[in-house]
Design a protein around this motif. Structure first.
Motif, PDB file in Angstrom:
ATOM      1  N   ASN A   1     -14.277  -9.697 -26.667  1.00  0.00           N
ATOM      2  CA  ASN A   1     -13.358 -10.802 -26.443  1.00  0.00           C
ATOM      3  C   ASN A   1     -13.171 -12.242 -27.032  1.00  0.00           C
ATOM      4  O   ASN A   1     -12.831 -13.442 -26.616  1.00  0.00           O
ATOM      5  CB  ASN A   1     -14.263 -11.090 -24.926  1.00  0.00           C
ATOM      6  N   ASP A   2     -12.850 -11.656 -28.315  1.00  0.00           N
ATOM      7  CA  ASP A   2     -12.882 -13.231 -28.721  1.00  0.00           C
ATOM      8  C   ASP A   2     -11.126 -13.182 -29.219  1.00  0.00           C
ATOM      9  O   ASP A   2     -11.152 -13.593 -30.337  1.00  0.00           O
ATOM     10  CB  ASP A   2     -13.745 -13.076 -29.975  1.00  0.00           C
ATOM     11  N   CYS A   3     -10.743 -12.091 -29.195  1.00  0.00           N
ATOM     12  CA  CYS A   3      -9.233 -12.105 -29.927  1.00  0.00           C
ATOM     13  C   CYS A   3      -8.148 -12.049 -28.714  1.00  0.00           C
ATOM     14  O   CYS A   3      -8.930 -11.262 -27.123  1.00  0.00           O
ATOM     15  CB  CYS A   3      -9.364 -10.836 -31.067  1.00  0.00           C
ATOM     16  N   PRO A   4      -6.920 -11.749 -28.953  1.00  0.00           N
ATOM     17  CA  PRO A   4      -5.973 -11.318 -27.646  1.00  0.00           C
ATOM     18  C   PRO A   4      -5.981 -10.238 -27.381  1.00  0.00           C
ATOM     19  O   PRO A   4      -6.198  -9.104 -28.225  1.00  0.00           O
ATOM     20  CB  PRO A   4      -4.960 -12.020 -28.466  1.00  0.00           C
ATOM     21  N   LEU A   5      -6.147  -9.795 -26.254  1.00  0.00           N
ATOM     22  CA  LEU A   5      -5.968  -8.127 -26.206  1.00  0.00           C
ATOM     23  C   LEU A   5      -4.917  -7.944 -24.991  1.00  0.00           C
ATOM     24  O   LEU A   5      -3.630  -8.571 -24.267  1.00  0.00           O
ATOM     25  CB  LEU A   5      -6.873  -8.216 -24.762  1.00  0.00           C
ATOM     26  N   ILE A   6      -4.510  -6.691 -25.558  1.00  0.00           N
ATOM     27  CA  ILE A   6      -3.195  -6.629 -25.058  1.00  0.00           C
ATOM     28  C   ILE A   6      -2.962  -4.934 -24.503  1.00  0.00           C
ATOM     29  O   ILE A   6      -3.036  -4.289 -24.712  1.00  0.00           O
ATOM     30  CB  ILE A   6      -2.138  -5.816 -25.678  1.00  0.00           C
ATOM     31  N   LEU A   7      -2.531  -5.143 -22.759  1.00  0.00           N
ATOM     32  CA  LEU A   7      -2.592  -3.625 -21.870  1.00  0.00           C
ATOM     33  C   LEU A   7      -2.080  -2.942 -21.563  1.00  0.00           C
ATOM     34  O   LEU A   7      -0.670  -4.240 -20.810  1.00  0.00           O
ATOM     35  CB  LEU A   7      -3.610  -4.590 -20.872  1.00  0.00           C
ATOM     36  N   ASP A   8      -1.313  -2.373 -21.600  1.00  0.00           N
ATOM     37  CA  ASP A   8      -0.716  -0.959 -21.232  1.00  0.00           C
ATOM     38  C   ASP A   8      -0.575  -0.096 -19.971  1.00  0.00           C
ATOM     39  O   ASP A   8      -1.787   0.312 -20.218  1.00  0.00           O
ATOM     40  CB  ASP A   8       0.228  -0.467 -22.591  1.00  0.00           C
ATOM     41  N   ALA A   9      -0.096   0.636 -19.685  1.00  0.00           N
ATOM     42  CA  ALA A   9      -0.084   1.610 -18.874  1.00  0.00           C
ATOM     43  C   ALA A   9      -1.505   1.635 -18.288  1.00  0.00           C
ATOM     44  O   ALA A   9      -1.566   0.299 -17.357  1.00  0.00           O
ATOM     45  CB  ALA A   9      -0.089   2.727 -19.415  1.00  0.00           C
ATOM     46  N   GLY A  10      -2.184   2.376 -17.299  1.00  0.00           N
ATOM     47  CA  GLY A  10      -3.758   2.516 -17.079  1.00  0.00           C
ATOM     48  C   GLY A  10      -4.373   1.191 -16.880  1.00  0.00           C
ATOM     49  O   GLY A  10      -5.210   0.767 -15.504  1.00  0.00           O
TER      50      GLY A  10
ATOM     51  N   LYS B   1      -6.632  -2.311 -14.582  1.00  0.00           N
ATOM     52  CA  LYS B   1      -7.986  -3.154 -14.585  1.00  0.00           C
ATOM     53  C   LYS B   1      -8.503  -4.302 -15.859  1.00  0.00           C
ATOM     54  O   LYS B   1      -9.768  -5.171 -15.886  1.00  0.00           O
ATOM     55  CB  LYS B   1      -8.981  -2.025 -16.257  1.00  0.00           C
ATOM     56  N   VAL B   2      -7.094  -5.801 -16.219  1.00  0.00           N
ATOM     57  CA  VAL B   2      -7.213  -6.515 -16.410  1.00  0.00           C
ATOM     58  C   VAL B   2      -8.177  -7.806 -16.265  1.00  0.00           C
ATOM     59  O   VAL B   2      -8.787  -8.440 -17.086  1.00  0.00           O
ATOM     60  CB  VAL B   2      -5.718  -7.399 -16.483  1.00  0.00           C
ATOM     61  N   SER B   3      -8.276  -7.784 -15.022  1.00  0.00           N
ATOM     62  CA  SER B   3      -9.058  -8.463 -14.700  1.00  0.00           C
ATOM     63  C   SER B   3     -11.069  -8.674 -15.138  1.00  0.00           C
ATOM     64  O   SER B   3     -12.029  -9.399 -14.983  1.00  0.00           O
ATOM     65  CB  SER B   3      -9.710  -8.943 -12.953  1.00  0.00           C
TER      66      SER B   3
END
Length: 259
Positions: free
Chosen positions: A112-121, A125-127
């Motif tokens: 959790n110490d770096c940028p996170l890119i979320l795609d699709a499903g 769950k971003v929260s």
């Protein structure tokens, strides 16, 4: 040779050498150029892993890691890209950016110490994640699944970004990038050639690698990198369109090498 100014000797050679030393920068290596961790592909959608990793390889990062749960996508990735390093423990994998979600891939235990890119499903769950910089890449259908009705793309992108506290890349014709505090960018370059399966996977990987290479420390800095990635992806689409009538994600991925 010495010159006397106010009776104090000045050695010009020493002065020049000091200036040269001051201009030196650290030597680049694969780690300094950025490490991106890709979590993509399942047995049902193994090709998503190849496309996402392929996009990541064209984003300027020096090291691409691929976390796998499934054998088929792992084998396809390594067969296509032997320079990619497979990892089995995502939580312990050091990275400058993480891309997760293409092909409905998901893994809860990640750094959790770096940028996170979320795609699709994974967007839904971003929260669950506390990463300081989060980037989501929904198309209008995925935005609807999140509970947002897209009428004005710019307005919706800003609303999604604010409510989910993430940089939102609302994909489609005239893709809009928005920040939680209301900054927006509209891509006017991308066209219908990008409306084909897998181009979003390529974009997610490209964003991840460009973020890993740039190492932004703020949302505003990350926003600029994401805008550049969207533009580059659209340029690749145009290059692919000039070469073939019916563009696929594979052509877009290949065209990234030229833009």
């Amino acid at each position: 040779m010495y010159f006397f100014v106010n009776l104090r000797p000045v050695n010009l050679l020493v002065m020049n050498s000091k200036k040269k030393v001051a201009k030196k920068t650290p030597e680049l290596n694969k780690y300094r150029k950025g490490v991106v961790l890709v979590i993509a592909g399942t047995e049902q959608y193994p090709g998503a892993a190849v496309l996402t990793v392929g996009g990541a390889r064209r984003g300027g990062a020096g090291f691409v890691k691929y976390f796998f749960k499934y054998v088929t996508p792992r084998d396809l990735v390594l067969q296509k890209f032997p320079d990619v390093v497979p990892v089995t423990k995502a939580k312990e994998a050091k990275a400058d950016a993480i891309v997760m979600g293409p092909g409905n891939a998901f893994h809860r235990q990640i750094p959790n110490d770096c940028p996170l890119i979320l795609d699709a499903g994974a967007i839904q769950k971003v929260s669950r994640f506390e990463n300081k910089i989060k980037i989501i890449t929904p198309h209008t259908g995925e935005a609807a699944q999140l509970g947002f009705t897209v009428i004005s793309k710019e307005k919706s992108a800003k609303e999604i970004a604010q409510k989910l506290n993430s940089i939102c890349v609302l994909k489609g014709r005239n893709t809009v990038v928005a920040t939680p505090d209301g900054k927006t960018f509209t891509d006017k370059l991308g066209g219908d050639e990008l409306a084909t399966a897998g181009t979003g996977d390529v974009l997610a990987g490209l964003i991840g690698a460009m973020i890993a290479a740039a190492k932004p420390e703020s949302v505003d800095a990350a926003f600029k990198v994401v805008c550049a990635a969207v533009t580059r992806h659209s340029k690749a689409g145009k290059v692919a369109k000039r070469k073939t009538k019916f563009v696929t994600a594979v052509e877009v991925l290949s065209a990234l090498a030229a833009v």
